[in-house]
Design an enzyme around this catalytic site. Structure first.
Site, mmCIF file in Angstrom:
data_model
loop_
_atom_site.group_PDB
_atom_site.id
_atom_site.type_symbol
_atom_site.label_atom_id
_atom_site.label_comp_id
_atom_site.label_asym_id
_atom_site.label_seq_id
_atom_site.Cartn_x
_atom_site.Cartn_y
_atom_site.Cartn_z
ATOM 1 N N HIS A 98 0.859 -1.299 0.067
ATOM 2 C CA HIS A 98 -0.126 -0.179 0.028
ATOM 3 C C HIS A 98 1.014 1.184 0.122
ATOM 4 C CE1 HIS A 98 -1.575 3.576 2.065
ATOM 5 N NE2 HIS A 98 -2.772 3.168 1.812
ATOM 6 N N ASN A 99 1.818 1.269 0.877
ATOM 7 C CA ASN A 99 2.844 2.341 1.060
ATOM 8 C C ASN A 99 3.514 2.580 -0.255
ATOM 9 O OD1 ASN A 99 1.689 2.468 3.535
ATOM 10 N ND2 ASN A 99 3.588 3.254 4.495
ATOM 11 N N LYS A 145 10.215 7.322 4.992
ATOM 12 C CA LYS A 145 10.506 6.673 6.280
ATOM 13 C C LYS A 145 10.885 5.241 5.847
ATOM 14 C CE LYS A 145 7.594 9.469 9.624
ATOM 15 N NZ LYS A 145 6.504 9.832 8.729
ATOM 16 N N ARG A 151 12.594 10.445 -5.019
ATOM 17 C CA ARG A 151 12.714 10.910 -3.742
ATOM 18 C C ARG A 151 14.208 11.064 -3.381
ATOM 19 N NH1 ARG A 151 7.921 9.515 0.686
ATOM 20 N NH2 ARG A 151 6.295 9.262 -0.866
ATOM 21 N N TYR A 211 21.478 -21.548 -13.598
ATOM 22 C CA TYR A 211 20.749 -21.288 -12.482
ATOM 23 C C TYR A 211 20.315 -19.852 -12.502
ATOM 24 C CZ TYR A 211 24.218 -18.795 -10.028
ATOM 25 O OH TYR A 211 25.349 -17.992 -9.751
HETATM 26 C C1 6PG Z 1 -0.589 5.645 5.572
HETATM 27 C C2 6PG Z 1 0.759 6.156 5.444
HETATM 28 C C3 6PG Z 1 1.645 6.186 6.637
HETATM 29 C C4 6PG Z 1 3.265 6.750 6.346
HETATM 30 C C5 6PG Z 1 3.301 8.060 5.938
HETATM 31 C C6 6PG Z 1 4.715 8.440 5.739
HETATM 32 O O1 6PG Z 1 -1.075 4.871 5.061
HETATM 33 O O2 6PG Z 1 -1.387 6.247 6.527
HETATM 34 O O3 6PG Z 1 1.166 5.496 4.462
HETATM 35 O O4 6PG Z 1 1.556 4.977 6.995
HETATM 36 O O5 6PG Z 1 3.925 6.374 7.312
HETATM 37 O O6 6PG Z 1 2.466 8.277 4.928
HETATM 38 O O7 6PG Z 1 5.362 7.801 4.723
HETATM 39 P P1 6PG Z 1 6.849 8.412 4.232
HETATM 40 O O8 6PG Z 1 7.339 9.038 5.157
HETATM 41 O O9 6PG Z 1 7.561 7.272 3.889
HETATM 42 O O10 6PG Z 1 6.580 9.292 3.100
#
Ligand code: 6PG
Length: 483
Positions: A188-189, A261, A288, A481
């Site tokens: 999802h992220n 993150k 990024r 392989y």
């Molecule tokens: C959510 C978001 C959340 C995520 C932030 C920051 O589903 O509510 O994905 O979980 O921590 O959006 O993510 P980044 O700092 O990696 O952009």
């Protein structure tokens, strides 16, 4: 005796506070604990005043205030703090009690923790929770996995606090064993990274190529949010572009270096590990990274010449093309993300319900969109669908989008405007629909320099050949392989 709590929560930061307020509003009594205990009293006497909360000043207090089987949910920073809390809680729990991790934990950690906690006679749930602060309070999307026996005990709480789709179905269902929930949240992220990046590429083209103002772009995003692209991220982009500080668009005053993150990176690493082409998300993570090299870019911008940006086409047509480019690329991103989940399911023995995942993402989470309803339909029509691009609806949509999408990429490349995610998605699309790719030459090269062997189109699959290309090498082939 005072009523025991239905669930306990450790970690009263933004997500924790809002999630427990959500639980309480659905009729649950929640015991709360925080490592900095002053926060507990502050919350219970502040936002939680007059509500069914039990403030606990120690792990012992927290555990003692819970109904059995006890459910202790952690919403703490991913990584070591989760292990530390598990070690602190385990000695106080009894057989059948449940530990829940609602943070953005890395799925291999959740696989390991599920085994560990189960080895202590307890149950473990690692759940993705998406939707930010507002989602946590009003209805997040939740993706729980872990010990299947835990699900009946947490199902009612989770599904009552989760977002609901139009017909009332909760955006939360059991995902699968051990790390499955956190894996799906990770994907999802990753998709979130991709959706955000392609929107940013469209923004840059509108701004730099078409010379549009933030107000004009605000209007375009407002329109886009009414059609196929209708989604939370398009909606907030519309609002961001309309937001003013001292009469000027705030977005233009923000430094162009992206933070992250790590969940997007994890998604890319998982794709590399499993051999799945996850190009759009991969490029979005790298975009990024490149943005973060600000000083180097500033230096390079002073010395390296590119083409002069010049747009002489039809602006309205280009805006329409951009919409198609976004939609085409979005389809690719989800097709790739779903392929990653399919491969991971095979690898880890998870029985993932792909339509169910689309439904969990349909509301509450950051990538929520109308589009996910169509993905749900695609998997309802064919639960064995091997790639979203082979679903008749998406095949039609991507074919219809490609002309405009190609014009966008070609124009961007000619003008030197970077659109890594839009173009990489288009290259994947062209590769995916190619019966023959140039990997025959690549195999020849591998065989030439390393005797790595190749298969032939005029021989059955599985037979490997080596050619002594130069006449100088021997006839010994290297082992065959694949990673
Ligand atoms: C959510 C978001 C959340 C995520 C932030 C920051 O589903 O509510 O994905 O979980 O921590 O959006 O993510 P980044 O700092 O990696 O952009």
């Amino acid at each position: 005796m005072t009523k025991l709590a239905d669930i306990g929560l450790i970690g009263l930061a933004v997500m924790g506070e809002n999630l427990v307020l959500n639980m309480e509003s659905k009729g649950y009594t929640v015991a709360v604990y925080n490592r900095t205990v002053e926060k507990v009293d502050k919350f219970v006497n502040g936002r939680g005043a007059g509500k069914n909360f039990i403030g606990a000043h120690s792990i012992e207090d927290l555990v003692a205030s819970l109904e059995k089987p006890r459910k202790v949910m952690m919403l703490v920073k991913a990584g070591q703090p989760v292990d530390d809390f598990i070690d602190m809680i385990v000695p106080h729990l009894d057989k059948g009690d449940i530990i829940i991790d609602g943070g953005n934990s890395h799925f291999p950690d959740t696989i390991r923790r599920t085994k560990y906690v189960e080895s202590k006679g307890l149950l473990y749930v690692g759940t993705g929770v998406s939707g930010g602060e507002e989602g946590a309070l009003n209805g997040p999307s939740m993706m729980p996995g872990g010990s299947p026996e835990a699900w009946p005990h947490v199902k009612d709480i989770f599904q009552s606090i989760a977002a609901k789709v139009e017909d009332g179905t909760p955006c939360c269902d059991w995902v699968g064993e051990d790390g499955a929930g956190h894996f799906v949240k990770m994907v999802h992220n990753g998709i979130e990274y991709g959706d955000m990046q392609i929107i940013c590429e469209a923004y840059q083209l509108m701004k730099d190529l078409l010379g549009m103002s933030a107000d004009e772009m605000h209007e375009v995003f407002k329109e886009w949010n009414k059609g196929d692209l209708d989604s939370y991220l398009i909606e907030i982009t519309r609002d961001i572009l309309g937001y003013k500080e001292d009469g000027e668009a705030l977005v233009e005053k923000i430094l162009d270096t992206a933070g992250q993150k790590g969940t997007g990176k994890w998604t890319g690493v998982a794709a590399l590990d499993l051999g799945i082409p996850l190009t759009l998300i991969g490029e979005s993570v790298f975009a990024r990274c490149l943005s973060a090299q600000k000083d180097l870019r500033v230096e390079a911008s002073k010395v390296i010449e590119g083409p002069k940006v010049k747009f002489e086409g039809d602006k309205a047509q280009m805006i329409n093309d951009l919409k198609d480019a976004l939609f085409g690329a979005k389809i690719i991103s989800y097709a790739q993300g779903y392929n990653l989940m399919m491969e991971a399911a095979a690898e880890h023995g998870w029985n993932l319900n792909y339509g169910g995942i689309a439904l969990m993402w349909r509301g509450g989470c950051i990538i929520r969109s109308v589009f996910l309803g169509d993905i749900k339909k695609a998997f309802d029509n064919n639960p064995e669908l091997p790639n979203l691009l082979l679903d008749p609806y998406f095949k039609g949509k991507v074919e219809a989008a490609q002309a405009g999408w190609r014009r966008v990429c070609a124009t961007a490349l000619t003008n030197g405007v970077p659109v890594p995610s839009l173009t990489s998605a288009l290259c994947y699309f062209d590769g995916f629909r190619s019966e023959r790719l140039p990997a025959n030459l690549l195999q020849a090269q591998r065989d030439y320099f390393g005797a790595h062997t190749y298969e032939r189109i005029d021989k059955p699959r599985g037979q490997f050949f080596h050619t002594n290309w130069t006449g100088r090498g021997g006839d010994t082939a290297s082992t065959t392989y694949d990673v």
